[in-house]
Structure formats: C-alpha cells, structure tokens
Design an enzyme around this catalytic site. Structure first.
Site, PDB file in Angstrom:
ATOM      1  N   LYS A 159       0.811  -1.229   0.000  1.00 37.78           N
ATOM      2  CA  LYS A 159       0.000   0.000   0.000  1.00 37.78           C
ATOM      3  C   LYS A 159       0.844   1.278   0.000  1.00 37.78           C
ATOM      4  CE  LYS A 159      -3.850  -2.050   2.517  1.00 37.78           C
ATOM      5  NZ  LYS A 159      -4.865  -1.856   3.548  1.00 37.78           N
ATOM      6  N   ASN A 216      -4.715   1.550  -1.811  1.00 37.87           N
ATOM      7  CA  ASN A 216      -5.162   0.147  -1.768  1.00 37.87           C
ATOM      8  C   ASN A 216      -5.938  -0.246  -3.021  1.00 37.87           C
ATOM      9  OD1 ASN A 216      -7.683   1.371  -1.229  1.00 37.87           O
ATOM     10  ND2 ASN A 216      -8.367  -0.459  -0.147  1.00 37.87           N
ATOM     11  N   ASP A 226      -9.870   2.348   2.116  1.00 29.02           N
ATOM     12  CA  ASP A 226      -9.885   1.846   3.500  1.00 29.02           C
ATOM     13  C   ASP A 226     -10.482   2.869   4.469  1.00 29.02           C
ATOM     14  OD1 ASP A 226      -8.643  -0.609   3.011  1.00 29.02           O
ATOM     15  OD2 ASP A 226      -6.642   0.281   3.128  1.00 29.02           O
TER      16      ASP A 226
END
Ligand code: ATR
Length: 265
Positions: free
Chosen positions: A47, A68, A87
């Site tokens: 990431k 991500n 996220d």
C-alpha cells in the site's frame, strides 16, 4: 466478495489474487495495466510502495500515504493508473452501519494501535469531527508520532496520549492482538470497565469474536468485528472500477460465507 459483486452486476469479470514480491511490484502494476486489467487492489506491504508507482494519486490516498485500489484508464493512447484509498471511508461506513449512527461528530474515541490501519482510521475519524481521541500503543513513540500528525493536520480534534481519565463513546482496536487464540487483550479488563465505552469495534474479522469483543459484550457494550470495514473498502473499490453502485448485500453474503462458513472457520 468481488466475484459475487461482478456476477450480481452481470459482468463477465474475474477478481484474482496474485502473490507479488515487493521488488517486482512496479513491473506487476505496469503489466496489469498493459494486459488491460480494469484495476487492482493492493494489500500489505504494497500500500505504501504503490504510491510512487502510479501515474496519478487521488487526494485522500495522497494524504493518507497509502494506496489500496488502482483504476486503469486509457488516455491519449496511453494506459494510466490512478491510485485511491478506500480503506479510510470504509471505517466510517462500517462504524455507522454497525452501531446505527448518523454521524460520528463529537464522539470520544480510544484508539488502540498506531500502525498503518490506526493512522488511516485516526485521520479519517478526525475528518468526521470526532471530539477527542486517546492514543494507546505498545510502542509509545509511535503513538506520539501519530499524535503529532493529528495535531497538525486536524487541529479541531483534541488529541491525548494514554488511557482516558473518564468514559469514552468508542473503543477501536487497530492492533493485531486478537488474531491468535492465545493473544492477550489489547487493553486490560480494568481499563475497559473504567472507560465504559458504548461501542467497541475490533478491526479483526477472523476470529469472528475476539477476546476483546467477548469481554466488551459481557461488560454491556455494543460490539462489532471488522468484517464491515473489509466489505466497504471492497464495495467502494468495485464502484471505482465499474462506475456503478456496488451490490453490497450480495457482496456481504459472499464475504461472510467465505470468512466464517463451515469450510473456512
Ligand atoms: P497494520 O497495517 O495492520 O496497522 P502495523 O502497521 O504493523 O499493521 O501495526 C500493528 C499494530 O499492532 C501496531 O500498533 C503494533 O504495536 P507496535 O507499534 O508497538 O508494534 C500493534 N501490535 C502488534 N503486536 C502487538 C503485541 N503483541 N502487543 C501489543 N501491540 C501489538
């Protein structure tokens, strides 16, 4: 979850997992673009690395320092990869859904952990207007570093280090303690009873009920595991790839079956 989502939308697409060594990440991303992939998801440890390997980065992903999700696009005869972070929004959606909240404004939060997941959550919750956040981490210097970032980026939030002196609305576990059966709790029972949270959210989703959630439930708190976060980061990624609303309930059912169904326990 993603394949169930594609099927529900009638798309003849496939979501596949590839194990990529970090040293070959750039080649993998370029290769996926060249082969006409619609997009990618990335997980630990990619990431942070991927931020430098895409042509464009969405503003939120830039601020969180982590990508991500990648969306590939054809532009001027060239394949462009844009990085996103789904996220952070997922934590807000998951909390609202799990605890039936309209918003998180003014809440007092005890955050356990100061790693990547904790950092994204803290920055995003601060954006939602929480009132005060208490930071607790095994390595205190990392909590201090996160506190500094929060104070400079989100000055409206009161940031404290250590356990709260009184009660809090929400305890959020962003440590990995609870993944293994013999793990100790990420906070002591005495501290849990002292801060009497209304809500306890554990980012861990397997096991379905961590020791922390069991203890919190026994103490009368409303609790949730982290499956909602996993679901909503995926649903948002699917929306970025397809440009269509995610079939969230189909995705939820597939996810829960795979996480906890009899063949997967
Ligand atoms: P993630 O990307 O999931 O956030 P991470 O950045 O490695 O992963 O963060 C893991 C978090 O769990 C950290 O807060 C870590 O504490 P340290 O900063 O002290 O390492 C916490 N953690 C992991 N194992 C732990 C343990 N045995 N006891 C307490 N905290 C632990």
């Amino acid at each position: 979850m993603q394949n169930a989502g594609f099927a529900a939308l009638g798309l003849n697409w496939r979501y596949l997992a590839f194990d990529v060594h970090p040293e070959r990440l750039r080649e993998a991303i370029e290769g996926a673009g060249a082969m006409g992939f619609v997009g990618l998801n990335l997980t630990v440890p990619h990431k942070l690395l991927a931020l430098e390997m895409v042509d464009e980065v969405d503003e939120r992903a830039q601020r969180l320092g982590a990508v991500n999700t990648i969306v590939f696009d054809e532009r001027d005869g060239r394949r462009i990869g844009k990085g996103f972070n789904t996220d952070a929004d997922a934590i807000v959606r998951a909390l609202q859904e799990a605890f039936e909240l309209d918003g998180l404004g003014g809440m007092s939060v005890l955050l356990l952990g100061a790693g990547g997941a904790a950092r994204s959550a803290a920055l995003r919750l601060a954006e939602e207007g929480i009132g005060v956040i208490y930071l607790v981490n095994r390595t205190a210097s990392k909590a201090t570093a996160l506190a500094e970032v929060l104070r400079s980026e989100c000055p409206t939030v009161e940031v404290r280090e250590g356990f709260p002196p009184g009660t809090v609305d929400l305890v959020l576990n962003a440590t990995s303690l609870g993944l293994k059966n013999d793990d100790t709790l990420p906070m002591g029972l005495e501290q849990l009873n002292a801060c009497r949270p209304r809500f306890v959210y554990d980012m861990i989703y397997r096991p379905m009920e961590t020791g922390l959630l069991r203890a919190a439930k026994a103490a009368g708190c409303r609790v949730s595991n982290g499956a909602g976060m996993l679901l909503h980061q995926g649903a948002r990624a699917l929306e970025l790839w397809t440009g269509r609303p995610a079939p969230v309930e189909e995705m939820r059912r597939a996810l829960e079956r795979h996480l906890w169904g009899e063949h997967y326990v």
